[in-house]
Design an enzyme around this catalytic site. Structure first.
Site, short mmCIF file in Angstrom:
data_model
loop_
_atom_site.label_atom_id
_atom_site.label_comp_id
_atom_site.label_asym_id
_atom_site.label_seq_id
_atom_site.Cartn_x
_atom_site.Cartn_y
_atom_site.Cartn_z
N ASN A 170 0.80 -1.24 0.00
CA ASN A 170 0.00 0.00 0.00
C ASN A 170 0.82 1.28 0.00
OD1 ASN A 170 0.71 -0.53 2.65
ND2 ASN A 170 -1.25 0.09 3.51
N GLU A 265 5.67 -3.97 11.74
CA GLU A 265 4.48 -3.13 11.73
C GLU A 265 3.43 -3.93 10.98
OE1 GLU A 265 6.47 -0.11 8.69
OE2 GLU A 265 5.31 0.87 10.23
N CYS A 299 -3.11 0.78 6.92
CA CYS A 299 -3.05 0.08 8.22
C CYS A 299 -3.81 0.88 9.26
CB CYS A 299 -1.61 -0.15 8.64
SG CYS A 299 -0.64 1.35 8.77
P1 NAP Z 1 1.62 -8.98 3.19
O1 NAP Z 1 0.85 -9.86 2.32
O2 NAP Z 1 1.93 -9.43 4.58
O3 NAP Z 1 2.97 -8.64 2.41
C1 NAP Z 1 3.92 -7.75 2.93
C2 NAP Z 1 5.27 -8.02 2.31
O4 NAP Z 1 5.73 -9.32 2.70
C3 NAP Z 1 5.28 -8.01 0.79
O5 NAP Z 1 6.47 -7.40 0.35
C4 NAP Z 1 5.29 -9.50 0.45
O6 NAP Z 1 5.85 -9.78 -0.82
C5 NAP Z 1 6.19 -10.01 1.55
N1 NAP Z 1 6.10 -11.45 1.82
C6 NAP Z 1 5.12 -12.34 1.51
N2 NAP Z 1 5.45 -13.57 1.96
C7 NAP Z 1 6.64 -13.47 2.58
C8 NAP Z 1 7.50 -14.37 3.26
N3 NAP Z 1 7.20 -15.65 3.43
N4 NAP Z 1 8.65 -13.91 3.77
C9 NAP Z 1 9.01 -12.62 3.64
N5 NAP Z 1 8.23 -11.70 3.01
C10 NAP Z 1 7.07 -12.12 2.48
O7 NAP Z 1 0.88 -7.57 3.36
P2 NAP Z 1 0.25 -6.64 2.22
O8 NAP Z 1 -0.99 -7.28 1.70
O9 NAP Z 1 1.31 -6.22 1.25
O10 NAP Z 1 -0.13 -5.34 3.07
C11 NAP Z 1 -1.33 -5.23 3.76
C12 NAP Z 1 -1.13 -5.47 5.23
O11 NAP Z 1 -0.08 -4.64 5.72
C13 NAP Z 1 -2.35 -5.11 6.07
O12 NAP Z 1 -2.55 -6.10 7.04
C14 NAP Z 1 -1.96 -3.79 6.71
O13 NAP Z 1 -2.66 -3.51 7.89
C15 NAP Z 1 -0.51 -3.99 6.91
N6 NAP Z 1 0.18 -2.72 7.04
C16 NAP Z 1 0.65 -2.37 8.28
C17 NAP Z 1 1.27 -1.14 8.44
C18 NAP Z 1 1.77 -0.72 9.80
O14 NAP Z 1 2.53 0.21 9.83
N7 NAP Z 1 1.38 -1.35 10.88
C19 NAP Z 1 1.42 -0.27 7.36
C20 NAP Z 1 0.93 -0.66 6.12
C21 NAP Z 1 0.31 -1.90 5.97
P3 NAP Z 1 4.88 -10.19 -2.06
O15 NAP Z 1 4.11 -8.97 -2.39
O16 NAP Z 1 5.85 -10.59 -3.11
O17 NAP Z 1 4.02 -11.32 -1.58
#
Ligand code: NAP
Length: 497
Positions: A170, A265, A299
């Site tokens: 995002n 995060e 988030c």
């Molecule tokens: P995600 O599916 O957890 O992916 C995050 C990152 O992890 C991506 O770069 C993804 O790469 C990578 N990834 C996937 N599998 C992995 C593995 N086994 N090992 C290491 N890295 C791996 O999250 P998202 O859908 O991108 O983002 C949405 C989520 O992020 C929501 O839950 C949101 O609340 C959270 N978020 C939290 C914050 C905060 O500051 N707390 C800020 C923004 C978003 P790929 O894309 O290649 O799968």
């Protein structure tokens, strides 16, 4: 256009974006690429390299070597390069923003804001780093009983080594630089694994660091699906720290990673508690801004409204009036509501909506979906037995739960597995502070929607929402370790006279 002009070298002859290793743009020996689907057209828009484990090994090896020299580089010089990278990034905001529009359907104006804000973050980080890393401590031994003043202890902050940065889709540029800039100013090297959706924007951003003239190997960027290359990266013995932002993946990583500092995060279910004495116009404006900006894919989006029954009708009416004004359509047209990032996200959101429908929630608007585009929807009279009361939709769908006491609202907030942010609307500041104390979240906003920024404010989640605290100062500190040097003087042979 993406990958043209100064960015031409980041793309190969077949139009696949290269990965960045040892100061050069390379094609992977895997011969495989990963498609990036445009959420609006649902067609492949870009392709990136699927890096191999051998390529990761080489990257980590050169990151370790480059870090040793970088740790000896004066702070002012590190800061100078970061300021240069910030300027190059801002200069090229247009092509980077265009990638954000095509890869993650970010509304055009917000896409530009993300890039500019990222440049500001890098510069702020450079300045903050020079100040806080230029200071150490001097301690003497006489507070320890039986000791003379013969031990002098000097402490300073030293880098950790190789920082692995994994941001989510995002904010692929902003949440990457919020890890890269603190790591670099603190003397670490960086291996970035960008999200697949958002990888091309991130590669452009990395090229801005390349153009700024950072040493070879200090910054690298590995592309490929997280599900394929992620475990190899996060469990790599050469990695000294992981800074991750994303969903539940972060919980799995924290269980697998070695004995290294983690900054996590993760997700949130940010509650917005609205009391009887609240300014309901202000509350409604923040519910809409907080719940529907970037189609709820933040988030810190408001993810559940907990409103006192006595003012609920009035609040819902005011929110609905504003929801009607939201524009829905393509990110290129700068619409308020744009397609969600993937078809599977849209299906997941739809599942939450159907569950709420089956269990009797009131639909304030008709549910409408075309492809990945979901029209904004407020669900009233949501009850705790509905999934949407607890789960994070990450889409333009917002549940309203009517409460009969403040305690009920606090109880709902604290019963969540998440504890990222929350907010409370009331004109009574004493009450607001008591509620803030009672809410088990990393931050509580009083009379405003949850938000991450300004970027130097501490930002942290409790429970499943994260480990550690960020914000520029906290991130710099987290990416360093204290080093002590103790000087042992000979015991004085003075005589008391
Ligand atoms: P995600 O599916 O957890 O992916 C995050 C990152 O992890 C991506 O770069 C993804 O790469 C990578 N990834 C996937 N599998 C992995 C593995 N086994 N090992 C290491 N890295 C791996 O999250 P998202 O859908 O991108 O983002 C949405 C989520 O992020 C929501 O839950 C949101 O609340 C959270 N978020 C939290 C914050 C905060 O500051 N707390 C800020 C923004 C978003 P790929 O894309 O290649 O799968």
């Amino acid at each position: 256009m993406a990958g043209s002009g100064v960015f031409a070298e980041i793309k190969d002859g077949d139009g696949v974006f290269r990965y960045y290793s040892d100061g050069e743009w390379k094609a992977s020996a895997s011969g495989k690429s990963v498609p990036i689907i445009n959420p609006t057209t649902r067609n492949t828009h870009f392709k990136v390299q699927a890096c191999t484990q051998e390529e990761v090994n080489k990257i980590v090896e050169s990151a370790r070597a480059a870090q040793k020299l970088w740790a000896k580089t004066p702070l002012w010089k590190r800061a100078e390069l970061l300021h240069r990278a910030a300027a190059v990034l801002k200069e090229h905001k247009a092509p980077i923003a265009e990638c954000l529009v095509k890869e993650i359907a970010k509304p055009a104006k917000d896409a530009v804001t993300e890039v500019v804000r990222s440049g500001d973050l890098i510069s702020y980080c450079a300045e903050e780093g020079v100040r806080i890393l230029g200071e150490g401590k001097f301690l003497v031994s006489d507070s320890f009983p039986g000791n003379e003043r013969t031990k002098y202890c000097l402490t300073s902050k030293i880098p950790l080594g190789v920082v692995l940065a994994i941001p989510p889709f995002n904010y692929p540029v902003n949440l990457a630089v919020s890890k890269i800039a603190p790591a670099l100013i603190a003397g670490n090297s960086i291996v970035l694994k960008p999200p697949t959706q958002g990888a091309v924007a991130a590669l452009h951003m990395v090229h801005c660091f390349h153009l700024a003239g950072f040493p070879r190997g200090l910054i690298s960027c590995v592309t490929g699906k997280g599900s394929e290359i992620g475990d190899f990266l996060t469990m790599h013995p050469g990695v000294s720290c992981i800074s991750f932002t994303g969903g539940d993946t972060g919980i799995a990583i924290s269980k697998k990673a070695g004995m290294i500092p983690l900054q996590m995060e993760l997700g949130g279910k940010d509650a917005c508690i609205i009391l009887e004495d609240a300014d309901l116009d202000l509350g409604a404006a923040n519910v809409v801004k907080g719940g529907f900006s970037y189609s709820g894919q933040r988030c810190t989006a408001v993810k559940v409204v907990l409103v006192m029954e006595s003012v609920a009708d009035e609040l819902v009416e005011k929110v609905n009036a504003k929801v009607r004004k939201l524009t829905v359509g393509a990110p290129e047209d700068d619409c308020d509501i744009t397609p969600v990032v993937t078809e599977s996200s849209a299906n997941f959101i739809e599942g939450l909506v159907m569950d709420a429908k089956q269990k009797g929630a009131t639909f304030c608007q008709e549910y409408r979906r075309e492809g990945n585009l979901i029209w904004p929807l407020l669900l009233d009279h949501v009850r705790p037995d509905m999934r949407i009361a607890w789960e994070e939709p990450f889409g333009p769908v917002l549940p309203v739960i009517r409460i009969n006491s403040v305690e009920e609202g606090i109880h709902h907030c604290n019963a969540s597995n998440f504890g990222l942010q929350g907010c409370v609307f009331t004109r009574d500041i004493n009450k607001a502070i008591l509620i803030s104390d009672a809410m088990e979240t990393g931050t509580v906003q009083i009379n405003s929607a949850p938000a991450r920024g300004p970027d130097h404010f501490p930002f942290q989640g409790l429970k499943d929402s994260g480990i550690g605290s960020q914000g520029i100062t906290n991130s710099i500190n987290m990416m360093t370790k204290i080093k002590s040097t103790v000087i042992n003087l000979p015991t004085p042979s003075y005589t008391m006279g």
